[in-house]
Enzyme design. Structure first.
Site, PDB file in Angstrom:
ATOM      1  N   PHE A   1       0.859  -1.184   0.000  1.00  0.00           N
ATOM      2  CA  PHE A   1       0.000   0.000   0.000  1.00  0.00           C
ATOM      3  C   PHE A   1       0.896   1.235   0.000  1.00  0.00           C
ATOM      4  O   PHE A   1       1.691   1.433   0.915  1.00  0.00           O
ATOM      5  CB  PHE A   1      -0.937   0.045   1.214  1.00  0.00           C
TER       6      PHE A   1
ATOM      7  N   ASP B   1       9.422   2.679   1.840  1.00  0.00           N
ATOM      8  CA  ASP B   1       8.255   3.419   2.321  1.00  0.00           C
ATOM      9  C   ASP B   1       8.128   3.147   3.822  1.00  0.00           C
ATOM     10  O   ASP B   1       7.668   2.087   4.231  1.00  0.00           O
ATOM     11  CB  ASP B   1       7.012   2.942   1.549  1.00  0.00           C
TER      12      ASP B   1
ATOM     13  N   LYS C   1       2.749  10.209   8.298  1.00  0.00           N
ATOM     14  CA  LYS C   1       2.048   9.753   9.497  1.00  0.00           C
ATOM     15  C   LYS C   1       2.627  10.308  10.808  1.00  0.00           C
ATOM     16  O   LYS C   1       2.317  11.423  11.192  1.00  0.00           O
ATOM     17  CB  LYS C   1       2.001   8.238   9.501  1.00  0.00           C
TER      18      LYS C   1
END
Ligand SMILES: Cc1ncc(COP(=O)(O)O)c(C=O)c1O
Length: 398
Positions: free
Chosen positions: A135, A222, A251
């Site tokens: 993702f 990532d 985040k």
């Protein structure tokens, strides 16, 4: 309160299956809804609220910044970008940072950078290796890199230039790229978050690093969900003793204030020049202050060690509680990024947990995901276990 999602809001697009509560405030690892009901926060705003809620040092720092300057523009130097960039590159052993506001933007920047480096080498149709279950975001390019046909459905044509391989299989990666001169990068999550808490083995990460070196590909990691201390090191790949060429972050970096970044090592730091990439909000003074203060407080309060210690405690408590329970396939993950895989879809647990005063999420249909603030205490971890286990037991007995 019903466990069913609220009816569509009349003025907000229906992009999320929302639970029928709205949070009004929080303190530490606890939040309250607009009706005054309290919850223990096992979700941390989806791995975002690193320092929990209403942190006594973060909030005054942000208030101070608000009175100085919120946004200035990238037409001028932003001193906070230099401060945060120097701290992040020091922690990562990398060279330079580019700032944006979200995870998908960070990954877009990483994809563009990898393609640009390919073009600079004369590769006209650069390709990037990505993974099953990955993702990377929901823009058209990051959605194309994402390995989930369900969330890609309805948005074709997708962006070309991605080669998909399975996790933890170096031979499959070699085979998929054999004799292909257009490969420019391998892009991976060290622990796939949205894909269901799937870990890349440390020796596999080392093998990918060696392959990228041998082929002059960029290793793009990532760390949007795994980074900023979540697994007990600043960045999860550091457990493998490797350094990527490009790393994306977002985040937890701003503890709730939107901050995204990519870091580049020597092969990547000089690829972009003026006009190649940009974003209006990226790296604004408020966002940079949030990032700088988050890292400062994390260091001062030993939150990496806390994530490792409390995460290990939570994982073993969950493993002990679920040991031998029919329907529980595995408890996995590292630090404060844990998944409990059941043998059946379990989205219905979200509403029931909410009623019981516990927040978490379910990924990949059947994986209960816990990504609480990194300030979680052992006592709070025990509280999560005490609330979660009976819910799962009752659900599996139905
Ligand atoms: C690993 C990873 N990459 C990228 C993203 C996308 O980040 P954002 O939602 O900020 O665009 C996420 C979000 O869940 C993620 O977990």
């Amino acid at each position: 309160m019903s466990a069913a999602a609220e009816p569509t809001s009349p003025h907000v697009m229906n992009t999320y299956g929302r639970l029928p509560i709205a949070l009004s405030h929080g303190q530490g690892c606890r939040v309250w809804d607009t009706q005054g009901k309290a919850y223990i926060d096992g979700l941390g705003g989806i791995a975002v609220n690193t320092l929990g809620h209403n942190h006594p040092e973060l909030v005054p720092a942000l208030q101070d910044q608000l009175t100085k300057i919120i946004h200035s523009s990238n037409y001028y130097h932003v001193t906070g970008q230099e401060t945060l960039g120097s701290k992040l590159t020091e922690l990562a052993g990398m060279s330079k940072a580019f700032f944006c506001s979200t995870g998908l933007e960070a990954n877009e920047a990483a994809i563009k950078l990898a393609r640009k480096r390919g073009h600079d080498k004369g590769i006209e149709k650069p390709q990037i290796v990505v993974y099953e279950h990955a993702f990377h975001g929901r823009s058209i390019a990051t959605l194309s890199a994402t390995g989930n046909p369900k969330i890609q459905a309805g948005f074709g044509p997708l962006v070309e230039g991605f080669i998909r391989v399975p996790l933890n299989d170096i031979e499959a990666l070699k085979k998929a790229t054999e004799g292909n001169p257009n490969v420019v990068a391998v892009m991976l999550e060290t622990i796939q978050g949205e894909g269901g808490i799937h870990e890349m083995r440390l020796d596999y990460l080392q093998q990918v690093r060696a392959l990228c070196d041998a082929k002059d590909w960029l290793m793009v990691i990532d760390e949007i969900q795994t980074g900023i201390g979540r697994t007990g090191k600043w960045f999860a790949h550091q457990w493998a003793g490797i350094v990527p060429d490009v790393m994306s972050l977002a985040k937890g970096l701003g503890s709730g204030v939107p901050v995204g970044a990519i870091l580049g090592g020597p092969k990547a730091a000089e690829v972009f020049g003026p006009g190649n990439h940009g974003t209006t909000f990226g790296g604004n003074p408020l966002a940079m202050r949030a990032g700088v203060e988050t890292l400062r407080i994390m260091e001062k309060d030993g939150l990496l060690a806390n994530a490792e210690k409390v995460g290990a405690h939570l994982k073993s408590a969950l493993q002990a509680a679920f040991e031998g329970m029919a329907g529980v396939k595995e408890v996995r993950g590292q630090g404060l990024m844990l998944g409990i895989e059941l043998d059946r879809p379990c989205g219905v647990l979200l509403g029931r947990a909410c009623e019981a005063g516990l927040l978490f999420s379910v990924t990949a249909d059947s994986v209960i995901r816990l990504v609480p603030p990194l300030i979680l205490t052992t006592a709070e971890a025990d509280e999560i276990v005490a609330l979660l286990v009976p819910l799962v037991r009752a659900f599996l007995a139905e």
